[in-house]
Write a protein that holds these residues in place. Structure first.
Motif, PDB file in Angstrom:
ATOM      1  N   ASN A 118      64.936  47.351  50.953  1.00 17.82           N
ATOM      2  CA  ASN A 118      65.251  47.402  49.526  1.00 17.82           C
ATOM      3  C   ASN A 118      65.972  48.679  49.123  1.00 17.82           C
ATOM      4  OD1 ASN A 118      63.978  44.975  47.922  1.00 17.82           O
ATOM      5  ND2 ASN A 118      62.496  45.504  49.518  1.00 17.82           N
TER       6      ASN A 118
ATOM      7  N   SER B 143      66.536  35.544  52.643  1.00 23.92           N
ATOM      8  CA  SER B 143      65.493  36.281  51.933  1.00 23.92           C
ATOM      9  C   SER B 143      64.402  36.727  52.904  1.00 23.92           C
ATOM     10  CB  SER B 143      64.881  35.402  50.835  1.00 23.92           C
ATOM     11  OG  SER B 143      65.848  35.050  49.860  1.00 23.92           O
TER      12      SER B 143
ATOM     13  N   LYS C  23      62.876  40.393  49.108  1.00 25.89           N
ATOM     14  CA  LYS C  23      64.289  40.767  49.213  1.00 25.89           C
ATOM     15  C   LYS C  23      65.075  39.463  49.172  1.00 25.89           C
ATOM     16  CE  LYS C  23      67.929  43.335  50.198  1.00 25.89           C
ATOM     17  NZ  LYS C  23      68.433  44.383  49.281  1.00 25.89           N
TER      18      LYS C  23
ATOM     19  N   ALA D  46      71.069  41.281  58.012  1.00 28.27           N
ATOM     20  CA  ALA D  46      71.077  42.502  57.200  1.00 28.27           C
ATOM     21  C   ALA D  46      72.378  43.271  57.404  1.00 28.27           C
ATOM     22  CB  ALA D  46      69.885  43.391  57.551  1.00 28.27           C
ATOM     23  N   ARG D  47      72.843  43.896  56.329  1.00 23.50           N
ATOM     24  CA  ARG D  47      74.050  44.727  56.345  1.00 23.50           C
ATOM     25  C   ARG D  47      73.813  45.925  55.442  1.00 23.50           C
ATOM     26  NH1 ARG D  47      74.680  41.695  59.813  1.00 23.50           N
ATOM     27  NH2 ARG D  47      76.489  40.401  60.394  1.00 23.50           N
ATOM     28  N   GLY D  48      74.575  47.002  55.708  1.00 21.52           N
ATOM     29  CA  GLY D  48      74.549  48.160  54.828  1.00 21.52           C
ATOM     30  C   GLY D  48      73.780  49.311  55.417  1.00 21.52           C
TER      31      GLY D  48
ATOM     32  N   THR E 203      71.868  44.748  52.132  1.00 19.43           N
ATOM     33  CA  THR E 203      71.828  43.333  51.756  1.00 19.43           C
ATOM     34  C   THR E 203      71.374  42.511  52.958  1.00 19.43           C
ATOM     35  OG1 THR E 203      74.144  42.945  52.405  1.00 19.43           O
ATOM     36  CG2 THR E 203      73.720  43.629  50.119  1.00 19.43           C
ATOM     37  N   THR E 204      70.835  41.336  52.667  1.00 17.94           N
ATOM     38  CA  THR E 204      70.483  40.388  53.713  1.00 17.94           C
ATOM     39  C   THR E 204      71.016  39.017  53.316  1.00 17.94           C
ATOM     40  OG1 THR E 204      68.342  39.890  52.704  1.00 17.94           O
ATOM     41  CG2 THR E 204      68.393  41.643  54.350  1.00 17.94           C
ATOM     42  N   GLU E 205      71.462  38.255  54.290  1.00 19.09           N
ATOM     43  CA  GLU E 205      71.950  36.902  54.007  1.00 19.09           C
ATOM     44  C   GLU E 205      70.797  35.995  53.592  1.00 19.09           C
ATOM     45  OE1 GLU E 205      73.958  35.702  57.529  1.00 19.09           O
ATOM     46  OE2 GLU E 205      75.529  37.228  57.342  1.00 19.09           O
TER      47      GLU E 205
ATOM     48  N   GLY F  37      68.031  36.912  49.491  1.00 23.53           N
ATOM     49  CA  GLY F  37      69.233  36.792  50.298  1.00 23.53           C
ATOM     50  C   GLY F  37      70.481  36.568  49.455  1.00 23.53           C
ATOM     51  N   THR F  38      71.609  37.044  49.959  1.00 28.32           N
ATOM     52  CA  THR F  38      72.854  36.929  49.203  1.00 28.32           C
ATOM     53  C   THR F  38      73.533  35.583  49.381  1.00 28.32           C
ATOM     54  OG1 THR F  38      74.025  37.960  51.066  1.00 28.32           O
ATOM     55  CG2 THR F  38      73.290  39.411  49.282  1.00 28.32           C
TER      56      THR F  38
END
Length: 416
Positions: free
Chosen positions: A203, A212, A160, A412-414, A208-210, A162-163
């Motif tokens: 996923n 990875s 995953k 993590a968000r969402g 989203t996660t900041e 990170g953003t």
């Protein structure tokens, strides 16, 4: 005068006290609770059941390779499309001594000296006899026996990304291979299913996660942690390097922590004397009492979170362990967690001097498992049908614990 290890443990205490309260309290806007709520007992059980179709998944066999293909397909179906294989050459089978290969009898040489610390010990060992499996279909499935054959091997993982900090990551892992000529449902189907379920939740669309998160299923754990060692050898020096330069892509983000999961279902407590129909203790051929595990999950069952007190990264590992402990208290629904400082014989050990590393288990590895608290360890009885919903629930609570902690640590968000 205190021992070196006692002093080291005391030095960690101050850091651990504050780490326990590091994670944010639950509130109405809590982004973690909706993620934890996506974990489901039936889904967790179904993933373990899916793994058992490949028998004990012994490394080097066709059933092991088929299981890898199935795991990869499942990860991709969850949306973890960047699934990869780590390929390595397995050349050095671990040399297991007689104490590791032969059953240990309560009161025998390997069991003596521990009674006052562990209580009475039950037999432990590795079943090496395929005929000990009474189920003919499972015996046929597990018939290929090349456990120590050398050659190319693979582990499987997905990431995953990170953003905002794609260059940093947490590793969430378990080993997918097993031994004993059963189904390896607990060792380590329970840990593999946990990692897969977390990959599914993180996923999901909209999450989203900041930082990875990498979800790794190791191979060759049972032969000496070879898959984990191979990963370090191949990827340690690639950490944090952008490739291609200027792309914003980091094939190997910098490791922030490793969280390993290994046997998560069976915490029935200390072995008790086996009784005959008349209620008298059953004795073995030498006249020693035979011990067996209680049938039900004990009321005091818990998730054991362990780090290694004398590791170079012990301070950071202790903080990570207590962060997981705090997450358990806030988000786990049934079973508590306990922190210990004796991590051993699992795939997080090769990492422990490089990065904060912990493991989650059903029992203390160096004490309770070694004292025979799980009679199905490496045995033909490590079957899906052996365990009850109370047992599977312990694994689900370990999933809740790790998911909640990693969600907060990785930002993590969402809502899936």
């Amino acid at each position: 005068m205190q021992s070196k290890h006692a002093l080291a443990a005391a030095a960690l205490a101050t850091a651990c006290l504050t780490a326990y309260a590091q994670l944010a309290p639950v509130d109405a806007a809590d982004p973690v609770a909706p993620l934890v709520n996506q974990l489901d007992l039936d889904k967790y059980k179904a993933t373990i059941k899916g793994l058992t179709q490949f028998g004990d998944r012994r490394q080097g066999t066709a059933r092991n390779r088929a299981a890898l293909d199935w795991i990869e397909a499942q990860l991709k179906s969850y949306g973890c499309t960047n699934t990869e294989r780590l390929r390595y050459e397995f050349t050095e089978p671990v040399k297991r001594g007689p104490a590791q290969l032969q059953p240990l009898r309560a009161g025998g040489p390997a069991a003596q000296g521990g009674g006052t610390l562990f209580g009475k010990r039950a037999s432990t060992g590795v079943n090496t006899d395929p005929m000990a499996q009474p189920d003919e279909k499972l015996r046929a499935l597990n018939s290929e026996q090349t456990p120590l054959g050398t050659g190319p091997r693979e582990s499987v993982y997905c990431t995953k990304v990170g953003t905002t900090r794609p260059d940093e990551m947490y590793i969430v892992s378990a080993h997918m291979d097993g031994i004993g000529f059963g189904e390896a449902a607990n060792d380590d189907g329970s840990g593999t299913a946990l990692v897969m379920e977390l990959a599914r939740v993180f996923n999901a669309p909209g999450v989203t996660t900041e930082r990875s998160i990498r979800f790794i299923l190791w191979n060759n754990e049972e032969t000496g942690l070879n898959g984990a060692h191979a990963y370090i050898a191949q990827r340690k020096d690639l950490q944090g390097i952008e490739s291609p330069k200027g792309s914003g892509l980091y094939p190997e983000p910098t490791w922030l922590g490793v969280i390993q999961h290994d046997m998560l279902l069976f915490d029935h407590g200390m072995p008790i004397p086996k009784l005959d129909a008349a209620g008298k203790p059953v004795l073995d051929a030498r006249g020693q009492p035979v011990y067996t595990a209680p049938k039900e999950q004990r009321a005091e069952a818990d998730v054991n979170i362990e780090f290694q007190v004398n590791a170079k990264q012990a301070e950071g590992a202790a903080k990570l362990a207590w962060a997981l402990r705090a997450a358990n208290e806030k988000y786990a629904t049934d079973y508590p967690a306990a922190v210990g400082n004796r991590m051993t014989n699992t795939d997080s050990v090769p990492f422990m001097d490089l990065v904060p590393a912990v493991s989650l288990r059903e029992n203390e590895r160096g004490m309770q498992i070694g004292a025979g608290w799980n009679p199905h360890w490496h045995q033909p009885t490590d079957l899906y049908s052996t365990y009850s919903d109370k047992d599977f629930l312990l694994g689900l609570n370990a999933s809740q614990t790790t998911l909640a902690a990693v969600a907060q640590l990785a930002g993590a968000r969402g809502k899936p």
